[in-house]
Design an enzyme around this catalytic site. Structure first.
Site, PDB file in Angstrom:
ATOM      1  N   HIS A 264       0.891  -1.256   0.162  1.00  0.00           N
ATOM      2  CA  HIS A 264      -0.143  -0.115   0.225  1.00  0.00           C
ATOM      3  C   HIS A 264       0.857   1.167   0.128  1.00  0.00           C
ATOM      4  CE1 HIS A 264       0.966   0.804   4.083  1.00  0.00           C
ATOM      5  NE2 HIS A 264       0.894  -0.236   4.321  1.00  0.00           N
ATOM      6  N   GLU A 339      -2.383  -7.176   7.911  1.00  0.00           N
ATOM      7  CA  GLU A 339      -1.104  -6.989   8.495  1.00  0.00           C
ATOM      8  C   GLU A 339      -0.899  -7.584   9.766  1.00  0.00           C
ATOM      9  OE1 GLU A 339       2.107  -6.932   8.938  1.00  0.00           O
ATOM     10  OE2 GLU A 339       2.385  -5.024   7.937  1.00  0.00           O
TER      11      GLU A 339
END
Length: 458
Positions: A264, A339
């Site tokens: 990202h 994550e």
């Protein structure tokens, strides 16, 4: 943003004679010692030892905080400071290789150079003398234990170095960390996937969109050794006429399932170098620009992306949606691409964690099975990520899939494809909005075709 101070020194008892260096990395805000390193380097001159101390200090900071860290380098060597600042020429050719090595490291940092009198460089001077004293007794220098959380590197700084040195430090964090970090080893200061706090490293450099480099305009435009005849110029970087990539050195016997991995874009926690796990920060304007640059690249040939999947977290979802809109595709959310959970460390800087949870941090840096307080170990996260990767490859067999995720999951997929141990996470670095590529073959191994490609951001 955290800033640092490097103090470095070197000395020779004889000039030339038995020599050693010392370097210390400190937190600029309060002077806390974060890393100490020293080494005896055999018979050398004072100037060589001073340069070697500088190189060791720069290497230690990069291992700790990553590329882009803000630092003031302080030395009592007027020669080294003035040469590195570009104000004095390097007339001694014996110093030139060391100056070039130090300069290459310095360009990765936001650095200022400051000469200080010797009496203000006592810590580095002490370390250099400790290293020389230890060598005189036939022993390597050993850290006192006052700095950092664990023993770091054995080996030397600079080229052609002799002897064995060591250092004490911790490592720098995560997704959070805004400007990319370099990796060390499990027993060293880690890049750790920390950045995305990914447990694994310091986040990538803030970059703005620009045209990709011609040298590698496409991740898929790579040379297949079997497809290139012996009279072709492989070094030119031109792909073979065949459009089918192979597995390693062999031609494929099945169509690959291509998994493009996109980290990202930048977030506020990336800029401030804070651990960013399951917290949900949004992209910064620069992070949006990074995602748009990736979208522009991936919408061109030869990518042919057919599926876009994403972590459920906002920073990944937003990046994926920007790319998917350009491709005319929908984003499919995959929970397993989230994550790692950093528990109580979420939102903290590495220095804050080092002060509040020193023992837990030391264990986490040394062992992938250790978890942050209230968080998730790399071992647990790896099982989740591997199961998700396996499902994607099975579900989309023979297709090209873009997976938008974070430092830790991307590194784990790469580590698994390489059949590497989980500790290999500490040896990888991923920038923000970087692309990597794994190809999976039903009749052979997975093949890593690209890693940490950011040419679309240049």
């Amino acid at each position: 943003m955290t800033s640092f101070v490097i103090e470095a020194d070197g000395g020779s008892r004889g000039n030339p004679g038995p020599a050693g260096y010392g370097a210390v990395v400190k937190d600029a805000a309060d002077g806390q010692v974060l890393v100490e390193t020293a080494e005896a380097i055999g018979a050398q001159t004072n100037n060589v030892a001073e340069y070697r101390g500088l190189i060791a200090g720069l290497q230690s900071l990069l291992a700790l905080a990553g590329d882009g860290a803000v630092v003031e380098v302080r030395m009592d060597s007027k020669l080294v400071i003035e040469q590195m600042a570009g104000r004095w020429k390097i007339k001694n050719e014996g110093l030139r290789p060391l100056a070039l090595e130090a300069g290459a490291l310095a360009r990765r940092l936001r650095i200022t150079w400051q000469w200080i009198p010797r009496e203000k460089n006592k810590d580095a001077d002490r370390l250099a003398n400790e290293a020389m004293d230890a060598a005189a007794k036939g022993r390597p220098w050993q850290p006192s234990g006052s700095a950092g959380t664990g023993s770091v590197r054995t080996g030397s700084a600079g080229t052609g170095s002799a002897g064995t040195g060591s250092a004490r430090t911790g490592s720098v964090p995560a997704d959070s960390v805004g400007t990319g970090s370099t990796a060390a080893g499990p027993s060293e200061a880690r890049e750790l996937g920390l950045s995305d706090a990914s447990a694994a490293e310091v986040s990538g450099r803030p970059a703005t969109a620009a045209a990709p480099l011609a040298a590698q305009d496409s991740l898929l435009d790579l040379i297949d050794a079997d497809a290139v005849s012996s009279d072709q110029d492989v070094s030119s970087g031109q792909a073979a006429a065949s459009g089918t990539a192979g597995t390693g050195w062999r031609a494929p016997t099945t169509v690959a399932t291509s998994l493009l991995l996109l980290r990202h874009g930048e977030t506020p926690l990336s800029v401030e170098r804070r651990f960013s796990g399951l917290g949900d920060p949004e992209l910064t304007p620069n992070g949006i620009a990074q995602a748009e640059a990736a979208a522009a690249r991936l919408s061109r040939e030869p990518y042919g992306i057919q599926v876009v999947v994403s972590s459920p977290l906002k920073r990944a979802r937003a990046t994926a949606e920007i790319v998917a809109a350009r491709l005319g595709l929908e984003v499919i959310v995959e929970e397993g691409l989230r994550e790692a959970d950093f528990g109580d460390w979420e939102g903290h800087t590495f220095t804050e964690i080092q002060r509040r949870w020193p023992d837990a941090l030391a264990a986490w840096l040394a062992d992938p099975s250790a978890a942050p307080p209230g968080g998730e170990s790399f071992g647990v996260a790896a099982r989740r990520v591997q199961a998700t990767g396996d499902r994607l490859v099975e579900r989309y067999e023979g297709r090209t899939v873009l997976a938008v995720s974070h430092v830790t999951p991307i590194k784990m997929l790469l580590q698994s494809a390489l059949l590497a141990p989980l500790a290999a996470l500490y040896r990888m670095h991923l920038d923000l909005a970087a692309l990597s590529l794994i190809e999976y073959y039903a009749d052979g191994p997975a093949v890593v075709k690209a890693f940490n490609d950011t040419s679309h951001l240049r």
